[in-house]
Design a protein around this motif. Structure first.
Motif, PDB file in Angstrom:
ATOM      1  N   VAL A   1      14.096-153.715   2.711  1.00 30.25           N
ATOM      2  CA  VAL A   1      13.262-153.608   3.906  1.00 30.25           C
ATOM      3  C   VAL A   1      14.032-154.186   5.090  1.00 30.25           C
ATOM      4  N   THR A   2      14.280-153.345   6.081  1.00 33.70           N
ATOM      5  CA  THR A   2      14.980-153.783   7.290  1.00 33.70           C
ATOM      6  C   THR A   2      14.099-153.480   8.496  1.00 33.70           C
ATOM      7  N   SER A   3      13.875-154.493   9.325  1.00 31.13           N
ATOM      8  CA  SER A   3      12.961-154.308  10.446  1.00 31.13           C
ATOM      9  C   SER A   3      13.402-155.132  11.643  1.00 31.13           C
ATOM     10  N   SER A   4      13.028-154.642  12.818  1.00 30.42           N
ATOM     11  CA  SER A   4      13.311-155.400  14.034  1.00 30.42           C
ATOM     12  C   SER A   4      12.337-156.549  14.211  1.00 30.42           C
ATOM     13  N   SER A   5      11.224-156.516  13.515  1.00 27.69           N
ATOM     14  CA  SER A   5      10.245-157.589  13.611  1.00 27.69           C
ATOM     15  C   SER A   5      10.141-158.307  12.271  1.00 27.69           C
ATOM     16  N   GLU A   6       9.615-159.521  12.311  1.00 28.75           N
ATOM     17  CA  GLU A   6       9.502-160.298  11.089  1.00 28.75           C
ATOM     18  C   GLU A   6       8.471-159.716  10.140  1.00 28.75           C
ATOM     19  N   ASN A   7       7.368-159.229  10.683  1.00 27.44           N
ATOM     20  CA  ASN A   7       6.284-158.724   9.844  1.00 27.44           C
ATOM     21  C   ASN A   7       6.304-157.208   9.786  1.00 27.44           C
ATOM     22  N   VAL A   8       6.172-156.688   8.580  1.00 31.95           N
ATOM     23  CA  VAL A   8       6.142-155.245   8.349  1.00 31.95           C
ATOM     24  C   VAL A   8       4.856-154.897   7.616  1.00 31.95           C
ATOM     25  N   SER A   9       4.178-153.893   8.108  1.00 36.99           N
ATOM     26  CA  SER A   9       2.960-153.422   7.447  1.00 36.99           C
ATOM     27  C   SER A   9       3.323-152.331   6.455  1.00 36.99           C
ATOM     28  N   LEU A  10       2.771-152.441   5.223  1.00 36.74           N
ATOM     29  CA  LEU A  10       3.062-151.478   4.169  1.00 36.74           C
ATOM     30  C   LEU A  10       1.819-150.669   3.829  1.00 36.74           C
ATOM     31  N   HIS A  11       2.048-149.451   3.416  1.00 40.40           N
ATOM     32  CA  HIS A  11       0.969-148.601   2.920  1.00 40.40           C
ATOM     33  C   HIS A  11       1.479-147.861   1.691  1.00 40.40           C
ATOM     34  N   LEU A  12       0.676-147.859   0.620  1.00 37.74           N
ATOM     35  CA  LEU A  12       1.102-147.270  -0.645  1.00 37.74           C
ATOM     36  C   LEU A  12       0.122-146.186  -1.072  1.00 37.74           C
ATOM     37  N   GLU A  13       0.669-145.024  -1.401  1.00 34.40           N
ATOM     38  CA  GLU A  13      -0.124-143.939  -1.951  1.00 34.40           C
ATOM     39  C   GLU A  13       0.561-143.397  -3.196  1.00 34.40           C
ATOM     40  N   THR A  14      -0.232-142.903  -4.145  1.00 36.43           N
ATOM     41  CA  THR A  14       0.322-142.307  -5.355  1.00 36.43           C
ATOM     42  C   THR A  14       0.370-140.797  -5.205  1.00 36.43           C
ATOM     43  N   THR A  15       1.360-140.170  -5.827  1.00 36.99           N
ATOM     44  CA  THR A  15       1.521-138.720  -5.721  1.00 36.99           C
ATOM     45  C   THR A  15       0.754-137.975  -6.796  1.00 36.99           C
ATOM     46  N   ASN A  16       0.265-138.694  -7.804  1.00 37.07           N
ATOM     47  CA  ASN A  16      -0.510-138.085  -8.878  1.00 37.07           C
ATOM     48  C   ASN A  16      -1.962-138.546  -8.751  1.00 37.07           C
ATOM     49  N   PRO A  17      -2.920-137.616  -8.561  1.00 33.29           N
ATOM     50  CA  PRO A  17      -4.319-138.040  -8.407  1.00 33.29           C
ATOM     51  C   PRO A  17      -4.846-138.813  -9.608  1.00 33.29           C
ATOM     52  N   ALA A  18      -4.199-138.635 -10.763  1.00 36.79           N
ATOM     53  CA  ALA A  18      -4.657-139.349 -11.961  1.00 36.79           C
ATOM     54  C   ALA A  18      -4.232-140.806 -11.965  1.00 36.79           C
ATOM     55  N   VAL A  19      -3.372-141.179 -11.033  1.00 42.20           N
ATOM     56  CA  VAL A  19      -2.874-142.549 -10.949  1.00 42.20           C
ATOM     57  C   VAL A  19      -3.459-143.210  -9.710  1.00 42.20           C
ATOM     58  N   SER A  20      -4.103-144.352  -9.902  1.00 40.01           N
ATOM     59  CA  SER A  20      -4.695-145.090  -8.787  1.00 40.01           C
ATOM     60  C   SER A  20      -3.663-146.038  -8.182  1.00 40.01           C
ATOM     61  N   PRO A  21      -3.715-146.278  -6.876  1.00 33.10           N
ATOM     62  CA  PRO A  21      -2.810-147.274  -6.276  1.00 33.10           C
ATOM     63  C   PRO A  21      -2.942-148.643  -6.917  1.00 33.10           C
ATOM     64  N   GLU A  22      -4.138-148.928  -7.487  1.00 37.11           N
ATOM     65  CA  GLU A  22      -4.319-150.217  -8.155  1.00 37.11           C
ATOM     66  C   GLU A  22      -3.491-150.322  -9.427  1.00 37.11           C
ATOM     67  N   ASP A  23      -3.019-149.180  -9.938  1.00 38.10           N
ATOM     68  CA  ASP A  23      -2.183-149.195 -11.144  1.00 38.10           C
ATOM     69  C   ASP A  23      -0.754-149.627 -10.838  1.00 38.10           C
ATOM     70  N   VAL A  24      -0.408-149.647  -9.567  1.00 37.81           N
ATOM     71  CA  VAL A  24       0.963-149.961  -9.147  1.00 37.81           C
ATOM     72  C   VAL A  24       0.979-151.341  -8.496  1.00 37.81           C
ATOM     73  N   THR A  25       1.931-152.171  -8.893  1.00 37.02           N
ATOM     74  CA  THR A  25       2.033-153.536  -8.366  1.00 37.02           C
ATOM     75  C   THR A  25       3.348-153.702  -7.622  1.00 37.02           C
ATOM     76  N   LEU A  26       3.279-154.266  -6.419  1.00 35.23           N
ATOM     77  CA  LEU A  26       4.477-154.585  -5.642  1.00 35.23           C
ATOM     78  C   LEU A  26       4.824-156.057  -5.867  1.00 35.23           C
ATOM     79  N   LEU A  27       6.103-156.325  -6.112  1.00 39.69           N
ATOM     80  CA  LEU A  27       6.563-157.688  -6.367  1.00 39.69           C
ATOM     81  C   LEU A  27       7.726-158.018  -5.448  1.00 39.69           C
ATOM     82  N   ASP A  28       7.860-159.315  -5.121  1.00 40.28           N
ATOM     83  CA  ASP A  28       9.072-159.745  -4.435  1.00 40.28           C
ATOM     84  C   ASP A  28      10.097-160.164  -5.487  1.00 40.28           C
ATOM     85  N   ALA A  29      11.269-160.624  -5.040  1.00 43.30           N
ATOM     86  CA  ALA A  29      12.342-160.975  -5.971  1.00 43.30           C
ATOM     87  C   ALA A  29      11.988-162.166  -6.846  1.00 43.30           C
TER      88      ALA A  29
END
Length: 470
Positions: free
Chosen positions: A240-268
């Motif tokens: 993630v490279t940005s000119s500002s410190e804070n970046v807003s994220l939005h996550l969508e799934t490409t398969n309707p059978a998969v909910s965004p809640e099924d996917v987890t974002l983690l830091d290092a």
């Protein structure tokens, strides 16, 4: 920071041409301009005028962009300004049609961008006064110093840096005892060592998402520990490279059978990232459970800056001339977005092959022997399908019976014959016992032997009685 559209660009009115003499000549050919956004030079009553500096009275002009009013500083000293209502275009730095140092020197462009970012109206008058150690700084003083600093870089205006400050046109009261020192202080600050420059990207919002995964990239231990199943998918890292410190994220799934809640974002560090809140991490990882249907995620990032966009406003040229360019310092929300798609495949579970039933082999003898096979004993008895035990018992019983019958003492048999008969019976008994030891049921064999002995004893007694009576 105020999100209203309040920016400043600088334009110089060469209404002071009377003070400077005849206006310079202009190129007679029109230059084609790439139009990005339409703009219109604002009305004169919205102008803000500065003190006169070295014989020139700068004017902070207004410009209307997307029905919003902004202010403008000029980046060309020797070019006449367009009149109110004149059409213009908003372009990037590369769209500049002039030929001064802003055209030829990247360092000059960056120095001008830094001035716009660190002077009035981007900074409040009180903030600018504190930075420059000025006393009772006024807007007219700040405008004069800022415009002089921009021209210092673009057109070598006041190359020695020594300013002569006079009242604004038609406003003798604008020159106070602290006016000249204030203008000099602000000018020295904007052109001094603190001006380290800003690139066009730095004054505009920017954000990128980059799939940095590769064979040489190893997944951090804390991220691996977040897996529940060994077959869970780990995607990334996403830089993630940005000119500002804070970046807003939005996550969508490409398969309707998969909910965004099924996917987890983690830091290092393996910590869960809440996509509903702005993030500040330089990289992120995507965790997908192994039993999730095949599909993908579409990540979108947004960066917002409330500072200078670095855009130029270039008035439409006339048939015989071009007009001075003004540089946009826009304080409204400048938003940049980007998207990145990641995919995974659910592993196919393979079931072990079913084992075919094994047919038992039947011996040739068993197949050839009829089910109703009969066995005839030596005595002529018929036994149907005898078992091994039955065969053994019946063989012993038949043999003893026959032998006993053969040795029944005749009426004229002597004692010696009787003794011989007893010995014969005992021999048969021994043979029977030996044979019984090989049978399946030893108790039955013992009973048969005892019966034989009893029969022999009875025969001996009868033989003796017969002789006595004879």
């Amino acid at each position: 920071m105020n999100h209203t559209l309040l920016a400043s660009l600088a334009a110089v009115t060469l209404g002071a041409t009377a003070l400077l003499g005849t206006a310079p000549a202009y190129a007679s050919h029109a230059v084609e301009i790439e139009h990005e956004v339409s703009a219109v030079m604002g009305p004169e009553q919205e102008y803000q005028r500065g003190l006169t500096v070295n014989g020139v009275a700068p004017t902070l002009r207004s410009v209307t962009v997307d029905e919003e009013t902004i202010l403008a500083y000029c980046i060309e000293y020797w070019v006449r300004a367009a009149q109110p209502g004149h059409q213009a275009a908003v372009t990037s730095w590369d769209g500049f049609t002039g030929d001064n140092h802003f055209k030829t020197s990247p360092q000059v462009r960056e120095a001008v961008a830094w001035i716009l970012h660190n002077s009035y109206p981007a900074l409040a008058i009180d903030e600018l006064a504190a930075r420059t150690a000025s006393t009772s700084l006024t807007e007219a003083e700040a405008i004069a110093a800022t415009q002089a600093a921009i021209w210092f870089y673009t057109d070598d205006f006041v190359s020695d840096g020594v300013l002569t400050v006079e009242p604004a046109p038609d406003d003798a009261a604008s020159l106070t005892a602290t006016a000249a020192p204030n203008v000099q202080n602000v000018f020295d600050y904007l052109t001094g060592d603190q001006n380290t420059g800003l690139t066009e990207q730095e004054v505009q919002a920017s954000v990128t998402l980059h799939d940095a995964s590769g064979a040489e990239v190893s997944v951090p231990g804390p991220v691996l520990e977040a897996k529940i199943d060994d077959d869970d998918h780990i995607l990334g890292p996403v830089a993630v490279t940005s000119s500002s410190e804070n970046v807003s994220l939005h996550l969508e799934t490409t398969n309707p059978a998969v909910s965004p809640e099924d996917v987890t974002l983690l830091d290092a560090q393996g910590q869960i990232i809440d996509a509903t809140e702005p993030v500040t991490v330089p990289e992120l990882w995507v965790l997908v459970p192994a039993d999730t249907a095949s599909g993908g995620v579409q990540l979108a990032a947004e960066s917002t800056e409330y500072g200078y966009t670095g855009r130029l406003i270039i008035p439409e040229p006339a048939p015989d001339r071009r007009f001075q360019t003004i540089v946009v310092a826009d304080q409204i929300s400048n938003i940049a977005t980007t998207e990145l798609a990641l995919h995974w495949e659910k592993p196919e579970l393979t079931e072990p092959p079913l084992e075919e039933p094994v047919e038992e082999e039947i011996s040739d003898n068993a197949e050839e022997r009829p089910a109703d096979e009969e066995m005839t004993s030596a005595a002529g008895a018929v036994i149907a399908n005898p078992t091994q035990e039955q065969q053994t018992s019946q063989a012993v019983s038949t043999t003893v019976t026959l032998e006993s019958a053969e040795h029944t003492p005749a009426p004229n048999q002597t004692l010696a014959d009787t003794i011989e008969t007893e010995e014969t019976v005992q021999a048969h008994q021994a043979s029977t016992e030996e044979l019984a030891e090989t049978g399946a049921h030893q108790t039955r064999n013992i009973l048969v032997a005892l019966g034989t002995i009893a029969v022999g004893g009875v025969l001996i007694v009868m033989n003796r009685l017969r002789r006595r009576w004879a």
